[in-house]
Design an enzyme around this catalytic site. Structure first.
Site, PDB file in Angstrom:
ATOM      1  N   LYS A 173      84.399  -0.405  44.611  1.00  0.00           N
ATOM      2  CA  LYS A 173      85.280  -1.582  44.701  1.00  0.00           C
ATOM      3  C   LYS A 173      86.703  -1.124  44.403  1.00  0.00           C
ATOM      4  CE  LYS A 173      86.699  -5.591  41.950  1.00  0.00           C
ATOM      5  NZ  LYS A 173      86.436  -6.446  40.788  1.00  0.00           N
ATOM      6  N   ASP A 184      94.364  -7.405  41.067  1.00  0.00           N
ATOM      7  CA  ASP A 184      93.580  -8.636  41.161  1.00  0.00           C
ATOM      8  C   ASP A 184      94.221  -9.727  40.327  1.00  0.00           C
ATOM      9  OD1 ASP A 184      91.712 -10.587  41.438  1.00  0.00           O
ATOM     10  OD2 ASP A 184      90.229  -9.667  40.114  1.00  0.00           O
ATOM     11  N   LYS A 238      94.111 -15.890  37.391  1.00  0.00           N
ATOM     12  CA  LYS A 238      93.749 -15.503  36.027  1.00  0.00           C
ATOM     13  C   LYS A 238      94.818 -15.951  35.040  1.00  0.00           C
ATOM     14  CE  LYS A 238      91.536 -11.149  37.418  1.00  0.00           C
ATOM     15  NZ  LYS A 238      90.168 -11.280  36.883  1.00  0.00           N
ATOM     16  N   ASP A 257      91.512  -2.601  38.569  1.00  0.00           N
ATOM     17  CA  ASP A 257      90.363  -3.226  39.222  1.00  0.00           C
ATOM     18  C   ASP A 257      89.930  -2.440  40.461  1.00  0.00           C
ATOM     19  OD1 ASP A 257      88.423  -5.142  39.013  1.00  0.00           O
ATOM     20  OD2 ASP A 257      89.492  -6.637  40.203  1.00  0.00           O
ATOM     21  N   ASP A 287      88.332 -15.493  42.326  1.00  0.00           N
ATOM     22  CA  ASP A 287      88.424 -14.373  41.388  1.00  0.00           C
ATOM     23  C   ASP A 287      87.102 -13.595  41.295  1.00  0.00           C
ATOM     24  OD1 ASP A 287      89.567 -12.634  39.630  1.00  0.00           O
ATOM     25  OD2 ASP A 287      89.328 -13.924  37.873  1.00  0.00           O
ATOM     26  N   GLU A 301      85.959 -11.689  43.600  1.00  0.00           N
ATOM     27  CA  GLU A 301      86.253 -11.104  44.906  1.00  0.00           C
ATOM     28  C   GLU A 301      85.618  -9.739  45.113  1.00  0.00           C
ATOM     29  OE1 GLU A 301      88.142 -10.752  42.304  1.00  0.00           O
ATOM     30  OE2 GLU A 301      88.293  -8.573  42.417  1.00  0.00           O
ATOM     31  N   ARG A 355      82.672  -8.599  44.626  1.00  0.00           N
ATOM     32  CA  ARG A 355      81.359  -8.603  45.298  1.00  0.00           C
ATOM     33  C   ARG A 355      81.503  -8.874  46.787  1.00  0.00           C
ATOM     34  NH1 ARG A 355      79.594 -13.238  41.222  1.00  0.00           N
ATOM     35  NH2 ARG A 355      81.055 -11.968  40.006  1.00  0.00           N
TER      36      ARG A 355
END
Lengths: 443, 492
Positions: free
Chosen positions: B258, B263, B270, B281, B340, B342, B344
């Site tokens: 990933k 993010d 967030k 991230d 958020d 995201e 996956r």
């Protein structure tokens, strides 16, 4: 035992007339659930869960278990009985509920023999569920202890420690957390002698009859569920009841730490340092992490009083374990391989599933306090609090073989679904009963 | 980064001297004699016993015939029980005390040549520092260590052992750098460009942009990316180390990362506090890139592919909304409940593509996926999920061996039910309870029943405190772990 059974279960060789019968698919196949009339009889067929849900509201029903070995038939009946639980003692108008279940089986004698044992566990489970569902004004530490007197007639020894006894025993942690409440704390020991000979298994339960969080008060939303913060203690009591009902040869004791975590002018505070029952000085970081304080003292006292063969504690301890494992498995913390494997096996066998989680090492390091021997949790957000709590308890379990079950998240179901009734699950009763059975085997 | 060399044991005359001492053992006799017994006396006074992790510094010891500036003693633990990891950690502990020295000599002749090489590896891992954006730091404040000489009897053996380790260290450094880079510098296209550097090691690198990914039906990944001014990329890296090309080649191992270069959470934004952490991230992707560099750098006899999905998750007028339904490369549809969650979505498309194109022997994905994982295990273990017990056991063992510790977490149908959607095949969040597990269940729906493991490294990618071989900051968690997994089980 009849007096303790919510559902009267009996084995029959043929389907009784005019009684609706469920015919569950043996392996919960993809088959759709069906409720139809066949040959003048109402037949419910399909996945077992669906059948169990449908039977829950039929006062007298039959379960078609023909073709199944006795053990599977018992398990099926168990699912039906568990699913039908409903608690309406405080309602004027009550709904229909399963009261009588005829299990149609090719081997009624084998079934009845196996069911006797299961019925004992289910009676213990029901006892547990009622304790959990009772609202906090009806179940205080004192009335909790009173209700446990019902177990005396089964041959269970009962010892209740009031405030003075707790003071003399030095359970200062439990006393501090219970201090602000108008309902004083109690420790109750339930002793099942079994056939004697060996040191008892000890089940230690967290019994917070209500948990406001104390000065570290919880948000209002959802606080009502905190009446169930004594589910660990209820499970331990239920397990003793099950052992007593089935006259288990295994000596066992349940030690329940009962208190209410309230707010008051003399409430304990974050930053207080408490000398625990074993002399450990503990810095309180958050008064809402109270369960581990109650358990720590209870673990120390249990060892002192009973020199048990092993200790298993059960507690709705942390939100962290709910985030970690959700509602389908409880967290198991244990550094004894034999006990851990036995608990895991008991979990798989009963469907009260566990998952092993880590403790010690860095988690234990995190609990260093600047001014005391230990702090009991960490102040920052996003902490592996379940692992911290277990590492904290490890200290108080001392040299005794010990396991900790964090059952927060599995003690109740908010809503009914096909497999579960709404409300308390009684999680832990059948698990601990099955664990004891494994120790009966090696005497 | 210091240079490392191996030499036959001889007492140095200048610089620092590192003594590696097991419990109950005496320090290097020659050194102690030269110091007139002063080393033994000093260690005794410091209550140094050789316990693992223990250190003791002796400044300017009186050693006639030289100007040794400092002696650093490091405990190895029980004699005869020193592991590779133990030797690396001893090296790391020493390196932490040598920043003010230019040259250090490490007396490792008491260890096997392989362990001597591990000491050097540990020193390198600890001495790493990300300096690119320190422009005003005084030269005198910078760490000085430039050269390390490791003493060993068997130079050839030590050098042979050290070469592949150095390649892995380079991979680790590449990952740490990618993770440490700020997000205005390292956006998807820039990270893809940096992957290109692996071509010099013999890695085949393909970069796919939004057009190509649209053709492949990457609706989930593109949905995440659509709010950002920076275009997404997917990078496919192939290492053919097992020989054989085309149809005759052995099925590769596949590593999927990933790579959310920043993010914000998107429309489900967030909280501001701590948001700067979200530059890392992309640490899963970073680890995959570093791992490919490590495998190629040490010419691992294995076929491996690394795929990274690179996006930036931004709120904007074009951003994906909560409630949107996207179609993944697998054809399955996803209701995006929370923008958020995201990572996956990115993994879904890349994993599906990976298993279809490469039919790999296994797929391992790495992702800083959930906060739930941190609440479950903190910063002690990465949580992993797998549909294969053998692979799980291997991962667990590789974790213990490298110190990148792994804890298995459960999967199950009951958890899978939490991501049922009312209007699509699934939704992208399953609520707070079991949050890391439901994320893994989501990812599992895109592995097409292939042998697979998912590593949720959210708590492990960045560290707020120093560890023996990992200075605080970007850890490159996963590179050494997976390199060891490959080395121990999958090289012919």
């Amino acid at each position: 035992m009849a007096g303790f059974s919510r559902v009267a279960v009996r084995a029959v060789a043929f389907p009784p007339d005019r009684v609706p019968m469920a015919a569950p698919a043996p392996r919960d196949a993809e088959a759709a659930f069906e409720d139809a009339w066949r040959n003048g009889r109402r037949v419910l067929s399909g996945p077992a869960a669906g059948c169990a849900a449908a039977l829950a509201t039929i006062p007298h029903a039959a379960l078609d278990a023909r073709g199944l070995p006795a053990a599977q038939a018992v398990d099926l009946a168990r699912r039906v009985v568990e699913r039908s639980w409903r608690w309406e003692k405080l309602k004027r108008e009550r709904e229909k509920v399963l009261a009588k279940l005829d299990v149609v089986t090719d081997a009624p004698v084998l079934f009845e023999a196996a069911w006797t044992r299961m019925a004992a566990a289910l009676a213990g489970q029901d006892f547990c569920r009622e304790l959990v569902v009772l609202p906090a004004n009806m179940l205080t530490p004192v009335t909790f202890a009173e209700r446990l007197q019902a177990l005396a007639e089964l041959g269970v020894g009962i010892e209740v420690l009031g405030r003075g006894d707790l003071r003399r025993a030095g359970l200062r942690g439990l006393l501090a957390l219970g201090r602000a409440s108008a309902h004083p704390p109690r420790v109750v020991a339930l002793t099942w002698p079994g056939s004697g000979g060996t040191a008892p298994l000890a089940f230690v339960g967290k019994g917070l009859t209500f948990d406001t969080g104390g000065v570290s008060i919880k948000p209002a939303a959802g606080m009502e569920t905190m009446r169930a913060d004594m589910a660990g203690a209820a499970a331990c009591a239920g397990a003793i009841m099950a052992l007593a009902l089935r006259r288990s040869p295994c000596p066992a004791v349940a030690v329940l730490a009962l208190a209410e975590n309230a707010i008051g002018a003399d409430a304990w505070r974050p930053s207080d340092v408490i000398e625990m029952a074993d002399g450990t000085e503990v810095e309180i970081v958050d008064t809402d992490a109270e369960g581990r304080i109650a358990l720590a003292d209870a673990l120390v006292w249990t060892q002192r009083r009973f020199s048990p063969r092993l200790m298993v504690d059960a507690a709705t301890l942390t939100g962290s374990i709910v985030t970690a494992l959700g509602h389908h498995r409880a967290g198991l913390f244990c550094d004894d391989e034999t006990l851990a494997q036995r608990l895991l096996a008991a979990g798989e066998a009963t469907g009260e599933a566990l998952w092993r989680m880590p403790m010690g090492g860095g988690y234990r390091e995190d609990l260093k306090s600047d001014i005391a021997d230990l702090r009991h949790c960490l102040p920052e957000r996003m902490q592996p609090d379940a692992c911290h709590a277990a590492s904290f308890l490890r200290h108080f379990a001392g040299e005794t073989t010990w396991a900790h079950l964090d059952i927060a998240g599995v003690e109740a179901h908010e809503e009914a679904d096909e497999e579960h009734a709404a409300g308390p699950t009684g999680f832990g009763v059948r698990l601990l009963d099955a664990l004891a059975a494994r120790y009966e085997a090696d005497g | 980064m210091p240079d490392f060399a191996f030499a036959k044991p001889a007492l140095p005359r200048t610089g620092a001297l590192v003594l590696l001492i097991a419990e109950g053992e005496a320090p290097w006799q020659a050194a102690d004699t030269a110091a007139g017994g002063g080393i033994v006396r000093a260690l005794k006074a410091a209550e140094f016993t050789g316990k693992k992790g223990q250190t003791c510094t002796i400044l300017a010891p009186a050693m006639p015939g030289g100007t040794i500036s400092r002696i650093v003693a490091v405990g190895l633990g029980k004699a005869g029980e020193v592991t590779r990891l133990g030797a690396e950690e001893a090296g790391g502990a020493a390196a932490a005390l040598l920043a003010r020295e230019e040259h250090a000599t490490v007396a490792a002749q008491g260890l096997t040549p392989g362990l001597a090489a591990s000491v050097a590896t540990g020193m390198a891992l600890r001495a790493w520092r990300f300096d690119r954006y320190r422009t005003t730091e005084k030269e005198t404040d910078k760490p000085k260590l430039a050269k390390v000489t490791v003493l060993t009897e068997d130079l050839a053996a030590a050098r042979a052992a050290h070469a592949p380790m150095a390649a892995v260290v380079d991979g680790v450094f590449l990952t740490r750098e990618l993770v440490a880079e700020p997000p205005n510098v390292l956006y998807p296209a820039e990270m893809a460009e940096r992957c290109k550097k692996l071509e010099a090691l013999g890695v085949k690198v393909e970069i796919l942009g939004p057009k190509e990914m649209k053709k492949l039906g990457f609706g989930a990944l593109l949905g995440v990316a659509q709010g950002s001014a920076h275009e997404p990329r997917m990078v496919v890296m192939q290492w053919h180390g097992a020989g054989g090309r085309g149809k005759g080649a052995a099925a590769p191992l596949a590593f999927v990362g990933k790579g959310v270069t920043f993010d914000t959470g998107g429309i489900s934004i967030k909280p501001a506090a701590g948001m700067e952490d979200m530059k890392w991230d992309m640490a899963g992707a970073g680890a995959v890139v570093g791992l490919m560099a490590a495998l190629a750098g040490r010419k691992a006899k294995v076929n491996a592919v690394g795929l990274v999905g690179l996006v930036e998750n931004m709120p904007s007028g074009t951003a994906q909304r909560p409630g949107d339904v996207v179609k993944t490369a697998s054809g399955q549809t996803v209701e995006v409940i929370n923008t958020d969650a995201e990572g996956r979505l990115v993994l879904a498309d890349v994993l599906w593509y990976c298993q279809e194109r490469f039919e790999p022997r296994f797929m391992i994905d790495l992702a800083t996926l959930t906060g739930a994982m941190i609440i479950a295990l903190g910063h002690e273990y990465a949580g992993f999920f797998s549909n294969d017990d053998t692979l799980s056991k291997q991962l667990h063992e590789a974790g213990e061996a490298t110190g990148e510790k792994m804890w298995r977490m459960p999967l199950g149908e009951a958890y899978d039910k939490q991501i049922k959607s009312d209007i699509a095949d699934m939704k992208n969040v399953g609520g707070r309870p079991g949050g890391a597990i439901t994320a893994a269940q989501f990812v599992q729906r895109f592995v097409n029943k292939k042998t697979w493991a998912h590593l949720d490294i959210a708590g492990m990618a960045w560290s707020s405190k120093d560890a023996p071989c990992v200075p605080k900051g970007a850890t490159a968690f996963g590179v050494r772990l997976l390199d060891r997994l490959v080395a121990d089980h999958y090289e012919k």
